[in-house]
Design a protein around this motif. Structure first.
Motif, short mmCIF file in Angstrom:
data_model
loop_
_atom_site.label_atom_id
_atom_site.label_comp_id
_atom_site.label_asym_id
_atom_site.label_seq_id
_atom_site.Cartn_x
_atom_site.Cartn_y
_atom_site.Cartn_z
N UNK A 1 1.24 6.35 6.18
CA UNK A 1 1.81 6.26 5.22
C UNK A 1 2.51 7.70 5.44
N UNK B 1 0.84 -1.05 -0.02
CA UNK B 1 0.02 0.52 0.14
C UNK B 1 0.94 1.35 -0.09
N UNK C 1 6.18 9.52 4.16
CA UNK C 1 6.06 9.72 2.43
C UNK C 1 7.08 11.33 3.38
N UNK D 1 11.05 10.73 -4.51
CA UNK D 1 9.82 11.05 -5.22
C UNK D 1 10.05 11.03 -6.97
N UNK E 1 3.69 1.48 -1.01
CA UNK E 1 4.88 2.09 -2.47
C UNK E 1 2.67 1.66 -3.71
N UNK E 2 1.93 1.82 -3.39
CA UNK E 2 0.73 2.03 -4.33
C UNK E 2 0.56 3.74 -4.07
N UNK E 3 0.51 3.91 -2.58
CA UNK E 3 -0.26 5.25 -2.98
C UNK E 3 1.12 6.14 -3.15
N UNK E 4 1.98 6.33 -2.72
CA UNK E 4 3.39 7.00 -2.60
C UNK E 4 3.51 7.13 -4.92
N UNK E 5 3.93 5.64 -4.93
CA UNK E 5 4.32 5.74 -6.66
C UNK E 5 6.10 5.41 -6.72
#
Lengths: 345, 801
Positions: free
Chosen positions: B466, B415, B470, B478, B417-421
């Motif tokens: 998260x 999650x 982040x 990022x 990885x998928x939210x932050x990219x």
């Protein structure tokens, strides 16, 4: 008879040569070649002559008529050329006088121009443009955007309320909810519009304009937000721009970030700069990943936070315009002084 | 919040410049408004001195002339005005070149004829105290010439932090130290309360406390002290308070402020001897209850305000401000230190209702944890005993207790990885969370994260955790990507219509303005709108900026006329302005609507003076009039291919009754065009004004989005002109009849001339006939022409002889 023809020819040639205007020449033509003139009459009378004379007279008369017609034409051209020269000379004007009054120039207001530029950038990125109501319910403006019941922005010192209990929207964000209610994901929209806060100083007016952005789809990431806003920043502020994200707090995004764009005005080496105050960065907007609590308000419309993710951002058009054009006091944008407005658009 | 760096460094010292610390904090979520210096500068100019001689100034009663050994061998001559200066003292000296807190640089000077090479300092001159009673007398063990900065905290940089409302834990020195620890990866010293045990809360003999409304007061703690000696605080403490923006008062009050600044927990100190009955009750205010606070103001408490009362009645507004009766005074000897937890939203509501915001309320309103009260008590216990000579009365009172057990949140690696990219290694996630005080254990698909009490209200969900990862471990690495599934987009038809309409006006020399949405309630009167008219159905604001801005504009005309007046008053000689924006009315049909009020997008123009500027060829161009405005509205509507006509109507009382018309498209009324009523124009100091306004939403509905191709070349049209005597009929009636009778073969009819003699009006009409499938014969055209003339004859329009 032939002598007479030669005589007419001689007289006519002399008359043609003497004619000094087109009008005089026309009189000569009528006199010698007109319906009632002698030469045409001779030609018409040829058939009544004795047969042995017909050939010679007819031929001589025809030759003279053709010669005269040619002489007339030549003389006409010469005279017309002379007359045209004279007329052109007479038509001479003072070319140094001013031209006609300039056509009146209209312009778009700098806020409209800036809004359109931003809209066009996001249209190119695949974002549709939506508009929403400016008088909004408390639900859409605060509740559905995860503002706690005691959030200070709800206070009557900060937010305009109507006598019937609605608010003048304090941001374009309520349209996030309305847009998600209206369309299932994927959703890529921007929402420009007028918003209101009870503030008035050089950088705040009680009415101002925002552009909201919302992208909800499978697998939308914070990195996508950064890339989208990088494209936007380069389109609006120049191709060499960079962006950076700074963590912040907004009730309706998590994580929340503020976005800075690298200063377009200075060398970014810390030397004095009136635009970025030497920091090298300009804060342009607030943004973040859509908070799960916001999705909860539109769960019935196909927005399951385990299925879709999204980013949202909101920027002030006045701020973008003020930065871009060096406008020190945004209140002047609403004074509507034409001398200010005509500098833009 | 003001963060004195010398105080911060006691707990976390990053060995970075103040600017670098500020930048790192800003990039991890703690914005820094500015950095300033508290105290003095050019530190080498501040030294320890020994007063060698001290004589009366020959020309001034209140001045002394001293010689001071500042460690350079040659004594300095310094004129001093302090009453307590004397030979033999060890003092603080500022030498020429020193920069004082107000920024002035000290120079050699002559005071009443005597040279002075510096200053002997009082503590307020160094901003390490607020006493100006005399110069500071230092420890005689100090050697002359010692740098003062080694002895006293005479200078520190201060970061002015902007703390977001979700982080009340950062409204404290130790809370920010924790952030610095995590953000700059430097060690964090143990918390100031670590290792201090308050013991069992067995109560305090002779003191009784009752919390009647625990729903609004989750915890109330108290520790009592006796043998307290009120005095000034030591310099180190006063300097920290002052650098943090607080005024030192006395040791007990200073301790309460110090503990709040250090731990974030507000503290109140009662003079226990002056607490009537040595009994406190914590309860909701009764309706309309009044209280006099420390600042000597009597206030009426709102519903649900919490107050603290003793046997004689209310003494404090809980969480906001104490009362005068049991305030600490110079002869206080017994002190009750109170630290409590209140419900943030209730404190905010009370504070808003009273318009009273304090350091304490601004912390409580964001929600503090009950555990913090005990931490604060521990720090206060140590300081009270160390600095006031107090003895602690055995036991303490603890009503309520700790908050709920900490939440454990599963942080899924996928999650993150998928939210932050961007991928953040699990080890990195673990280390930043631990640095922030979270408990972390490994789980199958990520980490189980235990939330520390000071983040209890802020971190409740996976997304919140998260965000922590982040801001400390992802934002600086990022990447910039674009969503891969972007759909194509273009403006909607309505949006294109709005842009096109605006562009038409711009191209014809009309300048756009941006009017205010706010309007004065007097606008309706100025526009002569009668009571009961739809333009009176305005949206009224409850809390406008001023009475002049109390309604939302029901028409664009007000702000346009304001702008015209503004510009004409500033020398403009001709104006063509338009506004394109929302106008607002109340719904009056009783139906349910998707939006709270009736909003539509209006487009309006005002013209004053000639549209075209004068020139030497046309020195006096005609002023814009009805027909100028009509041509402009026509340009807009014709561009958008909307069939329209101007129909006489008297529905706009602000327009000239004989020179105004409704702009109609079939039976849809789009708006008006006309000249302004002279009385209305005069109200804005204007003379002749022409205007139009239309509803662009209606225009967009009528404008055809996709035009249909029509063949114009294969079968050429037949043209015919008619000269007609109108018999009193209007141009619109004549053209309407012509068009009606012309049928499908009449492609176009337009008026190209008008003349009038002896009250007889003639119109010249140009007709164009065509058929899509053949070239028309003379017979066909004549038949239609005869039909047109016959129909015209029926309404009294005849062909001119």
């Amino acid at each position: 008879m032939n002598d007479r023809i030669d005589q007419i020819a001689a007289e006519a040639r002399e008359a043609i040569a003497q004619a000094s205007t087109s009008d005089a020449l026309e009189q000569v033509r009528v006199q010698y070649l007109g319906r009632k003139a002698e030469l045409p009459q001779i030609l018409r009378g040829v058939s009544e002559l004795p047969p042995e004379q017909r050939g010679a007279v007819g031929k001589a008369a025809n030759v003279v008529r053709r010669d005269l017609e040619q002489a007339l034409n030549e003389r006409t051209e010469a005279l017309e050329a002379t007359e045209l020269d004279a007329r052109l000379e007479a038509d001479r004007i003072d070319v140094t006088l001013p031209g006609d009054a300039p056509q009146p120039v209209g312009r778009l207001h700098v806020l409209t121009q800036t809004r359109r530029e931003i809209e066009d950038v996001f249209l190119g990125l695949g974002f549709s443009v939506l508009q929403g109501p400016e008088v909004e319910t408390v639900y859409y403006n605060f509740d559905a955007l995860n503002h706690s019941p005691t959030h200070p922005a709800r206070a009557k010192t900060d937010t305009f309320y109507t006598t019937s209990g609605e608010v003048l929207r304090t941001h374009t964000s309520p349209m996030q909810i309305r847009a998600m209610e209206a369309s299932p994901p994927p959703l890529y929209v921007i929402i420009p519009g007028r918003v209101y806060r009870r503030d008035s100083d050089a950088t705040h007016t009680p009415q101002f304009h925002q552009i909201e952005g919302l992208a909800v789809d499978k697998g939308i990431t914070l990195a996508d937000l950064k890339g989208t806003l990088l494209d936007f920043s380069r389109a609006i502020f120049g191709p060499d721009r960079e962006v950076r994200l700074r963590p912040h707090f907004f009730p309706f995004t998590e994580p929340s970030v503020e976005v800075d764009v690298s200063c377009f005005n200075c060398k970014r080496d810390g030397s004095p700069c009136s635009v970025c105050k030497g920091t090298g960065w300009l804060e342009i907007l607030g943004s973040g990943m859509v908070d799960p609590n916001v999705f909860a308000h539109v769960a019935d419309h196909g927005y399951d936070p385990e299925e879709v993710q999204g980013f949202a951002f909101g920027m002030g058009i006045e701020r973008i315009a003020a930065l871009k054009y060096g406008i020190p006091d945004i209140r002047t944008l609403y004074t509507n002084d034409v001398r200010v407005l005509e500098q833009f658009g | 919040m003001k963060l004195p760096l010398n105080w911060l460094f006691e707990y976390a010292e990053p060995y970075m410049t103040p600017r670098a610390i500020a930048d790192r904090l800003a990039l991890t979520g703690t914005e820094v408004d500015r950095i300033h210096r508290h105290g003095v500068d050019e530190l080498e100019a501040f030294v320890v001195g020994k007063v060698l001689t001290c004589e009366q100034h020959p020309n001034a009663d209140r001045l002394r002339v001293t010689t001071v050994d500042v460690g350079t061998g040659e004594p300095s001559h310094i004129v001093c005005g302090a009453p307590n200066v004397a030979a033999g003292q060890t003092v603080a000296v500022a030498k020429p070149g020193a920069i004082m807190p107000d920024g002035t640089r000290l120079k050699k000077a002559k005071l009443r004829g005597e040279p002075s090479e510096g200053m002997i300092l009082a503590e307020d001159e160094l901003e390490i105290g607020n006493s100006h009673a005399g110069i500071m007398v230092l420890d005689d063990a100090l050697e002359a010439g010692t740098f003062l900065a080694e002895v006293l905290p005479i200078a520190t940089d201060v970061l002015e932090l902007e703390i977001t409302p979700n982080r009340p834990d950062c409204l404290s020195i130790y809370g920010v130290a924790r952030e610095v620890h995590a953000a700059c990866d430097v060690p964090l010293e143990p918390a100031p309360w670590a290792g201090i045990d308050l013991g069992e809360p067995t109560g305090i003999e002779g003191v009784s406390i009752e919390v009647r409304d625990p729903d609004l007061c989750p915890r109330f703690t108290a520790v009592a002290f006796e043998n307290v000696k009120i005095d000034t605080s030591p310099v180190w403490l006063k300097q920290r308070l002052m650098a943090a923006g607080q005024r030192p008062i006395n040791n007990v009050v200073d301790i309460t402020n110090y503990v709040m600044l250090l731990t974030g927990q507000p503290v109140h100190a009662f003079d226990l001897d002056r607490v009537a009955g040595r009994a406190l009750t914590i309860r909701r205010a009764t309706p309309g209850e009044r209280i006099t606070t420390l600042d000597d103001v009597e206030r009426t408490l709102p519903d649900d305000a919490m107050l603290i009362e003793d046997a004689e009645g209310p003494t404090s507004i809980a969480g906001i401000m104490g009362g005068a009766r049991s305030e600490i005074s110079d002869d206080t000897t017994t002190v009750l230190i109170e630290m409590a937890t209140w419900i943030g939203s209730n404190i905010l509501a009370t504070s808003n209702a009273l318009a009273l915001r304090t350091e304490a309320s601004s912390r409580f309103e964001k929600g503090l944890s009950p555990e913090a009260a005990v931490e604060g008590q521990a720090v206060a216990l140590e300081l009270m005993t160390q600095l006031t000579g107090a003895t602690r009365v055995p036991g303490w009172i603890d009503l309520g207790g700790d908050g709920p057990a900490p939440a454990v949140i599963r942080l899924r690696e996928a999650r993150v990885t998928s939210l932050l990219g961007v991928e953040v290694p699990r080890s990195k996630q673990r280390s930043v969370l631990k640095a922030l005080g979270f408990g972390v254990t490994d789980a199958e698909d990520g980490l189980d994260v235990t939330v520390p009490h000071w983040r209890r209200f802020d971190v409740t969900r996976e997304a919140d955790v998260i965000e922590e990862v982040a801001r400390l471990a992802a934002l600086d690495v990022l990447p910039s990507t674009l969503p891969t599934n972007r759909p194509g987009a273009q403006l909607s038809w309505t949006q294109r219509v709005v842009r096109r309409a605006e562009d038409v006006l711009v191209g014809r020399g009309v300048q756009e303005i941006a009017g205010w949405s706010f309007a004065s309630p007097s606008l309706a009167e100025r526009l002569r709108i009668p009571e009961g008219a739809p333009l009176r159905d305005v949206v009224v604001l409850e809390n406008p900026m001023s009475e002049e801005d109390a309604i939302l504009r029901p028409t664009l005309m007000g702000s346009l006329l304001d702008a015209a007046q503004h510009n004409l008053a500033r020398g403009a000689d001709r104006l063509a302005l338009f506004d394109s924006g929302t106008v607002y009315r109340r719904w009056t049909d009783g139906e349910a609507h998707a939006t709270p009020v009736n909003e539509h997008h209006g487009l309006a123009v005002v013209l004053a003076g000639p549209l075209d500027p004068p020139s030497w060829r046309t020195p006096k161009p005609a002023a814009a009039d009805f027909f100028t405005a009509k041509a402009l509205v026509g340009a807009v509507l014709d561009t958008l291919r909307v069939e329209w006509e101007a129909v006489p109507a008297g529905d706009w009382p602000f327009l000239h009754p004989g020179r105004s018309a409704a702009v109609m498209a079939g039976d849809v009324r789009l708006g008006f065009v006309g000249e302004l009523h002279p009385l209305v124009a005069r109200s804005w100091d204007l003379a002749d004004v022409a205007a139009f306004a239309i509803d662009l939403g209606k225009v967009a509905d009528l404008a055809p989005e996709v035009p249909v191709y029509r063949d114009v070349t294969t079968f050429p049209p037949v043209r015919l002109d008619l000269s007609l005597v109108t018999g009193g009929r209007s141009a619109a009636e004549v053209l309407g009849t012509v068009r009606g009778a012309g049928g499908k073969l009449l492609r176009d009819a337009s008026i190209f001339d008008r003349f009038e003699r002896d009250d007889v009006v003639s119109l010249a009409v140009h007709l164009q006939f065509a058929a899509p499938d053949r070239t028309l014969t003379d017979d066909e055209v004549n038949a239609v022409r005869d039909k047109i003339l016959a129909k015209l004859g029926e309404i009294g329009v005849t062909q001119r002889g």
